[in-house]
Design an enzyme around this catalytic site. Structure first.
Site, mmCIF file in Angstrom:
data_model
loop_
_atom_site.group_PDB
_atom_site.id
_atom_site.type_symbol
_atom_site.label_atom_id
_atom_site.label_comp_id
_atom_site.label_asym_id
_atom_site.label_seq_id
_atom_site.Cartn_x
_atom_site.Cartn_y
_atom_site.Cartn_z
ATOM 1 C CG ASN A 155 -2.089 1.019 1.001
ATOM 2 O OD1 ASN A 155 -2.537 1.268 -0.120
ATOM 3 N ND2 ASN A 155 -2.564 1.611 2.095
ATOM 4 C CG HIS A 156 4.697 3.552 0.624
ATOM 5 N ND1 HIS A 156 5.647 4.009 -0.269
ATOM 6 C CD2 HIS A 156 4.604 4.487 1.603
ATOM 7 C CE1 HIS A 156 6.107 5.179 0.149
ATOM 8 N NE2 HIS A 156 5.484 5.492 1.292
ATOM 9 C CG ASP A 157 3.262 5.510 -4.582
ATOM 10 O OD1 ASP A 157 3.851 5.685 -3.509
ATOM 11 O OD2 ASP A 157 2.676 6.421 -5.200
ATOM 12 C CG HIS A 171 -14.055 50.461 -29.010
ATOM 13 N ND1 HIS A 171 -13.923 50.239 -27.662
ATOM 14 C CD2 HIS A 171 -13.073 51.333 -29.351
ATOM 15 C CE1 HIS A 171 -12.901 50.953 -27.189
ATOM 16 N NE2 HIS A 171 -12.373 51.617 -28.198
ATOM 17 C CB SER A 226 -25.897 22.230 -39.058
ATOM 18 O OG SER A 226 -27.180 22.246 -38.462
ATOM 19 C CB VAL A 255 -18.595 25.285 -43.709
ATOM 20 C CG1 VAL A 255 -17.159 24.783 -43.537
ATOM 21 C CG2 VAL A 255 -19.209 24.718 -44.974
ATOM 22 C CG LEU A 286 2.419 16.781 -7.669
ATOM 23 C CD1 LEU A 286 3.497 16.293 -6.708
ATOM 24 C CD2 LEU A 286 3.007 17.731 -8.698
#
Length: 521
Positions: A150-152, A231, A355, A362, A403
């Protein structure tokens, strides 16, 4: 003497399920080699991987696509699979194995650690062979051990002891695997190597291809005049190429910042003080040894750490990728807008449908796909950069699970880059439509006219042009009549009369053509 890998580890699996199909074939892993640098220290170099995802039978692939929780491992697997060897669970285990072995070899080269004599050439080749030949079967064996421990990380240590117990020389020093290490010593270097490999082999090349595609547009369309919009309203003309050049340069600058980010590593034990190291060998300069070891892997040494490397470099790295992505979102939206205005047509592909109900459509789906994935990537990158630098006191475990998600953020980024590149390849400039807009906006010449009037002292130039153009219909005839009535030198008046919305583009073409000089590739 250099130790060089001659074999490339390989694996074959169906995404998400881990189902093995002829594990001796197909999916290539990084080739790892060590070469002597000018400082006579070993430096890790990894060659670019060629990963061919192959499954036996289309049904297996269809099933894996249908059952994947993430579309990266299903629908989009073909576009992001190049990240798999470095950013997957397999990649993490592979680099853990590499770090553990290289640390044992490093210990054998420290004279004061007499319990680990210098290895023979044959023993070093044997250890290097474990790295070079690391396979899916090996990774599965590690996972099998992990189900018990249980510990990689401890599972990797036990795996290596099993692999080496039959070697008479290495068997004598098995307990020096993982010597004085905390798991995070192994993990932080492995994560750094994963990121280094993913960036150098996949992400940066994809960024480069994207930037080059946009810079080619800049040069190809350097002389194509286009009405600007500020704008959302008509503004002084530019060229289509110059607008593309802006994006190429902006993206290349972030790409440079990314490539200059130092990927850091620590190797200082349980709380960053070399406590265990010094208790065993008090006369060794362990901070110096750790620095030598970390830099030998091609990483930058961080001497001030707790149990973990604090991940500040990761935050900087992910923020840089996020900013690159922000700029690409801006590009995607601009191209989308230009397509909407008719400035670009898109090359159609036989059989494709735009569609389900409107046969004529397009749609700019590649740029929409890119924008959507960039948003998803940035959400993850922002979370990573905000969370990872924060850890309670000398360490909590919250970073560990986070991570494991780095691959998703990079995967969505990669998918977005490839979608944008695909969209660019479909674009065709519609010069007739660009010309039409310019022909209808002669009022944009108010700017150069009033500027020349200022030069020659004509009273109230801005106000006179405002009265002529603001909110009024202006055409070629009215502009020319206004110019003819100005009290200007003949040459200045002649130059103004030659101006059209098509030619009033300033240095736009020159800027577009010079784009390569401004790129940071």
């Amino acid at each position: 003497m250099a130790l060089t890998s001659n074999k490339v580890p390989s694996l074959r699996l169906i995404p998400t399920t881990g189902t093995l199909l002829n594990p001796s074939k197909s999916l290539s892993l990084p080739r790892v080699s060590f070469s002597l640098s000018s400082a006579a220290s070993l430096k890790l170099t990894t060659s670019r991987k060629v990963i061919a995802m192959a499954v036996e039978g289309s049904r297996d692939l269809e099933m894996s696509n249908l059952t994947a929780l993430s579309p990266l491992d299903g629908r989009y697997w073909g576009k992001v699979k190049d990240l798999a060897s470095s950013m997957s669970e397999f990649g993490l285990i592979y680099f853990r194995v590499l770090v553990e072995i290289k640390w044992l070899i490093k210990l054998s080269k420290i004279p004061e650690v007499s319990e680990v004599p210098s290895f023979s050439k044959e023993a070093e080749v044997y250890l290097q062979g474990i790295i070079d030949g690391f396979s899916v079967d090996d990774a599965l064996e590690v996972k099998k051990i992990e189900r018990v421990t249980n510990h990689d990380v401890k599972a990797v240590e036990y795996f290596l002891k099993q692999k080496c117990e039959s070697h008479p020389e290495i068997a004598k020093v098995l307990e020096f695997f993982h010597f004085a290490c905390t798991s995070e010593d192994i993990n932080n270097l492995s994560h750094g190597l994963m990121l280094q490999e993913a960036l150098s082999s996949v992400i940066l090349p994809a960024m480069d291809e994207l930037i080059k595609s946009i810079s080619l547009m800049a040069k190809e369309f350097a002389y194509v005049p286009m009405l600007s919009r500020t704008h959302g309203q008509p503004a002084s003309p530019t060229t289509l190429g110059k607008e593309m050049a802006i994006f190429a340069v902006r993206l290349s600058e972030e790409r440079r910042y990314l490539s200059e980010t130092k990927i850091k590593g620590k190797f200082a034990g349980a709380v960053g003080n070399y406590n265990a190291h010094i208790s065993a060998y008090p006369n060794i300069d362990w901070p110096h040894v750790a620095e030598e070891f970390v830099t030998s892997l091609g990483l930058t040494f961080n001497p001030y750490v707790t149990q973990i490397e604090p991940h500040d470099y990761m935050a900087r790295l992910f923020n840089t990728i996020s900013q690159f992505n922000n700029i690409l979102i801006d590009f995607d939206r601009d191209i989308w807008s230009y397509i909407s205005l008719g400035y670009f047509k898109q090359i159609t592909k036989a059989g494709e449908i735009g569609s389900s109900t409107m046969p004529h459509k397009v749609n700019p789906i590649d740029f929409e796909n890119s924008e959507g994935n960039l948003g998803k990537a940035n959400a993850e990158l922002t979370f990573l950069s905000m969370k990872l630098p924060i850890s309670r006191m000398q360490r909590d475990l919250t970073d560990s699970t986070v991570l494991r998600n780095m691959g998703g953020a990079l995967g969505h980024s990669l998918l977005a880059y490839k979608s944008a590149i695909q969209g660019i390849r479909k674009l065709q400039v519609n010069e007739a439509r660009l010309k039409e807009d310019l022909d209808q906006t002669w009022e944009v010449l108010a700017e150069p006219i009033q500027t020349v009037m200022r030069r020659y002292g004509v009273p109230e130039p801005y106000e006179k042009l405002k009265e002529l153009t603001r909110g009024r219909a202006v055409n070629e005839e009215s502009i020319r009549e206004f110019i003819k009535g100005l009290d200007l030198p003949a040459e200045a008046k002649s130059q103004l009369l030659k101006l059209t919305p098509h030619t009033y583009v300033g240095a736009a073409a020159a800027l577009a053509l010079a784009v390569d000089e401004a790129l940071h590739l």
